[in-house]
Design an enzyme around this catalytic site. Structure first.
Site, PDB file in Angstrom:
ATOM      1  N   ASN A 105       1.400  -3.826   7.812  1.00  0.00           N
ATOM      2  CA  ASN A 105       2.418  -4.409   6.944  1.00  0.00           C
ATOM      3  C   ASN A 105       3.261  -3.327   6.275  1.00  0.00           C
ATOM      4  OD1 ASN A 105       2.384  -7.354   6.974  1.00  0.00           O
ATOM      5  ND2 ASN A 105       0.291  -7.178   6.213  1.00  0.00           N
ATOM      6  N   ALA A 116       0.802  -1.227   0.000  1.00  0.00           N
ATOM      7  CA  ALA A 116       0.000   0.000   0.000  1.00  0.00           C
ATOM      8  C   ALA A 116       0.831   1.271   0.000  1.00  0.00           C
ATOM      9  CB  ALA A 116      -0.924   0.002   1.213  1.00  0.00           C
ATOM     10  N   HIS A 137      -1.214   7.054   4.151  1.00  0.00           N
ATOM     11  CA  HIS A 137       0.118   6.629   4.555  1.00  0.00           C
ATOM     12  C   HIS A 137       1.107   7.759   4.270  1.00  0.00           C
ATOM     13  CE1 HIS A 137      -1.519   2.560   4.709  1.00  0.00           C
ATOM     14  NE2 HIS A 137      -2.004   2.767   3.500  1.00  0.00           N
TER      15      HIS A 137
END
Length: 266
Positions: free
Chosen positions: A188, A122, A218
């Site tokens: 992750n 991601a 993120h």
């Protein structure tokens, strides 16, 4: 024709299955699921695809295996797959925060002369981070901001009231090793950053629950001899799993489809 097996049968695995079905140069030869739950895997797979609880149980040896499950999938099946000389591509970067598993996978890969590859998942910017590491990184910080629903079933529930949040709240500050262990289905990304950069113990992590978020955000910040950079991505979750990023599934498909490209970005 490249024969591919998949560990798992969740949202990411199903996305990858669909992509494989659309190609005439790829064949899904098997799904590896949990012992005792193979009927769940069968319900998600085409009738012609073999189902087994170990790579050795598949009637056809795959050319490579894609780990689209959680940490348990990599832990349970990774060593055997690598020791058998089969390359393994995984979305479960966080599992490598366990030093014993990291070493076991490394040893199995050496024995089998195979490789474990972690897909980008991601987050982006890992290529820059890896390059910057060669000149010396002094600080790497990851901040993950997600809506409250994405943190259900995690330690965040013990620290904040996810049902009554009126504003953004930080529920974790620590390093990447701690984050990957405490939030195996959410963090992750932190492990991928740690592996590409300065390691699990030196990578700083902050996790935030934000009711104003409609996407998973993120943020990666790094400083070093190269200078500095900041990278941010807002990614949507999988429609049927708020804890899984759509970009994670897309990154696995992209990695798979680029394996045979004669020219590719390194």
């Amino acid at each position: 024709m490249k024969h591919v097996a998949i560990i798992g049968y969740g949202a990411i695995a199903r996305y990858v299955m669909t992509a494989i079905a659309e190609r005439d140069d790829l064949s899904l030869c098997g799904i590896i699921g949990r012992a005792g739950r193979l009927e769940d895997a069968r319900a998600c797979a085409p009738d012609t695809v073999a189902i087994a609880d170990a790579v050795g149980g598949l009637p056809q040896r795959p050319d490579l295996v894609l780990d689209c499950a959680g940490h348990a999938g990599l832990r349970d099946h990774g060593p055997d797959i690598l020791a058998a000389g089969i390359d393994l591509y995984s979305v479960s970067a966080g599992a490598l925060a366990d030093a014993a598993l990291h070493d076991a996978l490394s040893a199995a890969a050496r024995r089998g002369r195979a490789a474990l590859r972690i897909v980008s998942g991601a987050i982006g910017g890992l290529d820059i981070l890896g390059a910057a590491r060669q000149g010396g990184l002094t600080r790497v910080v990851y901040r993950g901001r997600k809506p409250p629903a994405s943190w259900r079933g995690t330690p965040a529930e013990d620290r904040i009231d996810l049902d009554a949040q009126g504003e953004a709240q930080v529920h974790f500050r620590g390093n990447a090793r701690q984050a990957a262990a405490l939030y195996p289905k959410n963090a992750n990304v932190t492990a991928s950053i740690a592996l590409a950069g300065i390691g699990f113990d030196a990578t700083e992590v902050e996790l935030i629950s934000d009711p104003a978020c409609v996407e998973n955000r993120h943020e990666l910040v790094a400083e070093g001899a190269f200078g500095s950079f900041a990278f941010q991505v807002s990614g949507r979750a999988m429609p049927d799993n708020p804890k899984s990023s759509a970009l994670t599934a897309m990154s696995m498909v992209d990695t798979l489809l680029r394996l045979e490209d004669p020219i590719r970005i390194a």
